[in-house]
Write a protein that holds these residues in place. Structure first.
Motif, PDB file in Angstrom:
ATOM      1  N   UNK A 387       0.836  -1.195   0.000  1.00 57.78           N
ATOM      2  CA  UNK A 387       0.000   0.000   0.000  1.00 57.78           C
ATOM      3  C   UNK A 387       0.875   1.250   0.000  1.00 57.78           C
ATOM      4  N   UNK A 388       0.578   2.168  -0.918  1.00 58.69           N
ATOM      5  CA  UNK A 388       1.313   3.423  -1.011  1.00 58.69           C
ATOM      6  C   UNK A 388       0.772   4.377   0.061  1.00 58.69           C
ATOM      7  N   UNK A 389       1.627   4.681   1.029  1.00 59.21           N
ATOM      8  CA  UNK A 389       1.237   5.597   2.108  1.00 59.21           C
ATOM      9  C   UNK A 389       1.562   7.021   1.679  1.00 59.21           C
ATOM     10  N   UNK A 390       0.535   7.773   1.391  1.00 58.13           N
ATOM     11  CA  UNK A 390       0.753   9.124   0.860  1.00 58.13           C
ATOM     12  C   UNK A 390       0.844  10.130   1.998  1.00 58.13           C
ATOM     13  N   UNK A 425      10.311  25.286  -2.965  1.00 55.64           N
ATOM     14  CA  UNK A 425      10.012  23.900  -2.590  1.00 55.64           C
ATOM     15  C   UNK A 425       9.080  23.234  -3.615  1.00 55.64           C
ATOM     16  N   UNK A 426       9.252  21.923  -3.774  1.00 51.67           N
ATOM     17  CA  UNK A 426       8.398  21.122  -4.657  1.00 51.67           C
ATOM     18  C   UNK A 426       7.587  20.182  -3.752  1.00 51.67           C
ATOM     19  N   UNK A 427       6.391  20.622  -3.437  1.00 49.93           N
ATOM     20  CA  UNK A 427       5.554  19.850  -2.525  1.00 49.93           C
ATOM     21  C   UNK A 427       4.803  18.759  -3.303  1.00 49.93           C
ATOM     22  N   UNK A 428       4.940  17.535  -2.821  1.00 45.16           N
ATOM     23  CA  UNK A 428       4.282  16.392  -3.464  1.00 45.16           C
ATOM     24  C   UNK A 428       3.493  15.627  -2.420  1.00 45.16           C
ATOM     25  N   UNK A 429       2.597  14.775  -2.909  1.00 43.99           N
ATOM     26  CA  UNK A 429       1.799  13.899  -2.035  1.00 43.99           C
ATOM     27  C   UNK A 429       2.031  12.473  -2.487  1.00 43.99           C
ATOM     28  N   UNK A 430       2.913  11.761  -1.793  1.00 44.25           N
ATOM     29  CA  UNK A 430       3.261  10.400  -2.191  1.00 44.25           C
ATOM     30  C   UNK A 430       3.925   9.708  -0.994  1.00 44.25           C
ATOM     31  N   UNK A 431       4.398   8.487  -1.232  1.00 45.23           N
ATOM     32  CA  UNK A 431       5.078   7.727  -0.186  1.00 45.23           C
ATOM     33  C   UNK A 431       6.537   8.191  -0.146  1.00 45.23           C
ATOM     34  N   UNK A 432       6.905   8.934   0.862  1.00 46.88           N
ATOM     35  CA  UNK A 432       8.239   9.509   0.936  1.00 46.88           C
ATOM     36  C   UNK A 432       9.317   8.435   1.027  1.00 46.88           C
ATOM     37  N   UNK A 433       9.071   7.388   1.791  1.00 42.78           N
ATOM     38  CA  UNK A 433      10.075   6.339   1.954  1.00 42.78           C
ATOM     39  C   UNK A 433      10.362   5.645   0.623  1.00 42.78           C
ATOM     40  N   UNK A 434       9.314   5.383  -0.175  1.00 43.57           N
ATOM     41  CA  UNK A 434       9.510   4.721  -1.468  1.00 43.57           C
ATOM     42  C   UNK A 434      10.317   5.610  -2.410  1.00 43.57           C
ATOM     43  N   UNK A 435       9.990   6.902  -2.466  1.00 40.57           N
ATOM     44  CA  UNK A 435      10.737   7.799  -3.353  1.00 40.57           C
ATOM     45  C   UNK A 435      12.178   7.957  -2.873  1.00 40.57           C
ATOM     46  N   UNK A 437      13.896   5.521  -1.609  1.00 39.51           N
ATOM     47  CA  UNK A 437      14.562   4.327  -2.131  1.00 39.51           C
ATOM     48  C   UNK A 437      14.929   4.515  -3.602  1.00 39.51           C
ATOM     49  N   UNK A 438      14.028   5.142  -4.371  1.00 40.67           N
ATOM     50  CA  UNK A 438      14.318   5.403  -5.790  1.00 40.67           C
ATOM     51  C   UNK A 438      15.558   6.286  -5.914  1.00 40.67           C
ATOM     52  N   UNK A 439      15.573   7.405  -5.184  1.00 43.41           N
ATOM     53  CA  UNK A 439      16.703   8.325  -5.273  1.00 43.41           C
ATOM     54  C   UNK A 439      17.994   7.661  -4.782  1.00 43.41           C
ATOM     55  N   UNK A 440      17.911   6.895  -3.687  1.00 39.97           N
ATOM     56  CA  UNK A 440      19.110   6.251  -3.146  1.00 39.97           C
ATOM     57  C   UNK A 440      19.688   5.232  -4.112  1.00 39.97           C
ATOM     58  N   UNK A 441      18.845   4.406  -4.739  1.00 37.03           N
ATOM     59  CA  UNK A 441      19.329   3.394  -5.688  1.00 37.03           C
ATOM     60  C   UNK A 441      19.963   4.036  -6.912  1.00 37.03           C
ATOM     61  N   UNK A 442      19.337   5.070  -7.448  1.00 37.85           N
ATOM     62  CA  UNK A 442      19.897   5.724  -8.631  1.00 37.85           C
ATOM     63  C   UNK A 442      21.229   6.407  -8.302  1.00 37.85           C
ATOM     64  N   UNK A 512       8.635   0.633  -8.037  1.00 40.45           N
ATOM     65  CA  UNK A 512       8.109   1.735  -7.219  1.00 40.45           C
ATOM     66  C   UNK A 512       7.565   2.847  -8.099  1.00 40.45           C
ATOM     67  N   UNK A 513       8.292   3.220  -9.137  1.00 38.04           N
ATOM     68  CA  UNK A 513       7.863   4.297 -10.028  1.00 38.04           C
ATOM     69  C   UNK A 513       6.559   3.921 -10.727  1.00 38.04           C
ATOM     70  N   UNK A 514       6.468   2.677 -11.190  1.00 34.00           N
ATOM     71  CA  UNK A 514       5.238   2.234 -11.858  1.00 34.00           C
ATOM     72  C   UNK A 514       4.063   2.235 -10.897  1.00 34.00           C
ATOM     73  N   UNK A 515       4.288   1.789  -9.646  1.00 31.94           N
ATOM     74  CA  UNK A 515       3.211   1.777  -8.658  1.00 31.94           C
ATOM     75  C   UNK A 515       2.743   3.189  -8.335  1.00 31.94           C
TER      76      UNK A 515
END
Length: 542
Positions: A387-390, A425-435, A437-442, A512-515
């Motif tokens: 579940x995506x926790x926004x 600032x770029x305010x978003x509404x999404x799962x911060x932990x998942x994003x 992980x995306x930034x850390x892996x890249x 994660x990006x697709x989800x």
């Protein structure tokens, strides 16, 4: 049903053939019934018209004692014009009509028979000039005159084809044409409907053949009956039935044959799919079914089946590759664990050696656990089980913190880590932990595959409501033919096989990006290097 217990009768081809045969038989039966009854009714209608003419002529001659004028023809009383009826009402009171006749050559001239005060009247009128003539007829029973007419008509019609009969109210024969005694007795005993002055039609069978009978009660109670033989009609209908029976059996067989051939053609595509399914079930996923143009539905079935088999083959190959990669990635740490344990068991019995061995085994176990957890997270993310926790957060600040975490590894390799972030600032509404992980892996991949002295460039922008986040490096690069494969599990490009890693990082990033409803692409950066771009539409906080 009985055919479900046998092999041949349970086939679709057999059932379609039987269905076609039944359809042909039903159609043939409908056509036969229509033709049969149309022919029969046509014959009866012709016979009734003929009998009606005789009946009206003889009724006129019986009532008047005069020969019927053939220039006139009988008409139903309701077809007498209103103008004629008004003339009769003005001229004669209490006239009750019995029959009406109209001149065939001059439709303005009419002759009517009726009664007035119990007397028989004959009226002659001409609508053209409204001329009118009334005559009181003396009805003393003209059976003798009618007998002569019967004899004359019987001679003209042929004996046995038509008969004529005049009966008294007591069923005594007043006049008749020559016919068999048993027929006469039958007609005398026949149940004529009482009180019916209109012409009645029925079919009787006094002997071997049917007869068409027309009768009418006259105003004095006598019964005038005229009949015609239906032997010719019955013979024609019997021949018609024979013809239909002779032709019906071949038509039924032809219908079954046509149904079988059509069903065989229609089902041939399904048969090929079934044979291919049996081969595929045995383990050969390379087999495909070729379309032969049996119809759009069958072609669609074949295309869908081939697509399903292709997806299954791809899935099986990927599963096989994943199993091989898992076995390879788990075998290495397990081998090291086994080696360290054997060495500790056979070496010197010292506490320090045991502690080092246990530490190494724990490290290898941690690596295996991390590998398994990452695989489970990828599977759960791809299947939607996670579940995506926004939550609302600043994407720019998150990227800056991630870059700070990887600034030390970049400095150790003398790499230049550059951030290009928006001023606001770029305010978003999404799962911060998942994003994260995306930034850390890249970032981890970019620093790991970029040589010393290289550069890593991180850029964030917002365009048309879409967040665009990219990480570019000056590393070994990815060949064009390998780019579609790098997001698959355990896939490692040739240039990266010498470096540590398990090939799961980009698979997790893609999942994660697709989800999150976004997409990730990779492109080359000249002269060397790669750029990964993540696009996330619809995540900006309102």
């Amino acid at each position: 049903m009985f055919w479900s217990k046998t092999g041949f009768l349970s086939t679709v081809k057999c059932r379609i053939a039987v269905g076609y045969a039944l359809l042909f038989a039903l159609s043939f039966g409908v056509v036969f019934t229509t033709v049969y009854f149309y022919w029969r009714l046509s014959h009866l209608e012709t016979m009734d018209r003929k009998l009606s003419v005789f009946l009206n002529e003889f009724a006129y001659e019986y009532l008047t004692g005069r020969e019927f004028d053939t220039t006139f023809g009988a008409v139903p009383f309701k077809r007498v014009p209103e103008a004629a009826l008004r003339i009769i009402e003005r001229k004669i009171d209490g006239f009750s009509p019995l029959s009406a006749f109209r001149n065939v050559g001059d439709e303005q001239q009419f002759t009517l028979l009726g009664t007035q005060g119990g007397r028989l009247c004959r009226l002659r009128l001409n609508l053209a000039d409204e001329s009118f003539e009334a005559e009181i007829m003396k009805h003393a029973g003209h059976a003798g005159f009618l007998q002569k007419e019967f004899n004359s008509e019987t001679y003209g019609e042929g004996r046995g084809q038509t008969f004529f009969l005049l009966l008294s109210p007591e069923r005594e024969v007043l006049a008749s044409s020559p016919f068999a005694p048993q027929l006469l007795a039958f007609l005398r005993e026949f149940d004529y409907r009482p009180g019916q002055e209109s012409v009645q039609y029925t079919i009787i069978r006094p002997g071997r053949h049917n007869l068409r009978l027309a009768y009418q009660r006259q105003y004095d109670g006598t019964i005038l009956a005229i009949g015609g033989s239906l032997h010719a009609m019955d013979e024609s209908l019997d021949r018609l039935i024979a013809i239909f029976c002779i032709t019906g059996i071949p038509i039924l067989l032809i219908g079954a044959l046509v149904g079988w051939l059509l069903a065989r053609r229609f089902v041939s595509g399904i048969d090929r799919v079934c044979r291919a399914a049996d081969v595929i079930a045995a383990g050969d996923y390379s087999l495909r079914v070729h379309s032969a143009g049996e119809g759009s539905e069958i072609d669609h079935l074949i295309r869908t089946f081939n697509r399903m088999v292709g997806n299954t083959e791809t899935l099986m190959n990927e599963q096989r590759n994943i199993s091989d990669n898992i076995a390879h990635d788990l075998r290495t740490p397990l081998t090291r664990i086994l080696g360290r344990a054997e060495l500790a068991a056979s070496g010197r019995q010292e506490l320090e050696i045991y502690q080092n061995t246990v530490a190494d085994i724990g490290e290898e176990c941690y690596r295996m656990l991390n590998l398994i957890n990452m695989m489970l997270e990828i599977s759960r993310t791809e299947s939607g089980a996670v579940e995506i926790t926004r939550s609302r957060f600043d994407f720019r600040a998150m990227l800056r913190r991630s870059a700070e975490l990887f600034s030390m590894p970049a400095e150790q390799k003398h790499q230049k880590l550059t951030l290009r972030l928006p001023e606001t600032p770029v305010l978003v509404c999404c799962d911060q932990q998942k994003l994260q992980q995306v930034a850390a892996n890249l970032l981890d991949n970019a620093i790991k595959f970029t040589p010393e002295g290289g550069a890593v460039d991180v850029e964030l922008s917002v365009c048309d409501g879409e967040i665009r986040f990219s990480v570019a490096d000056t590393g070994c690069g990815i060949r064009e033919e390998e780019r579609p494969e790098i997001f698959k599990r355990f896939y490692r490009a040739d240039n990266s096989r010498s470096l540590p890693g398990n090939g799961l990082g980009l698979s997790l990033v893609s999942a994660i990006v697709t989800a999150a409803g976004g997409s990730i692409t990779v492109e080359a950066v000249l002269p060397r290097g790669s750029r990964f771009t993540v696009r996330l539409p619809g995540l900006l906080a309102k």
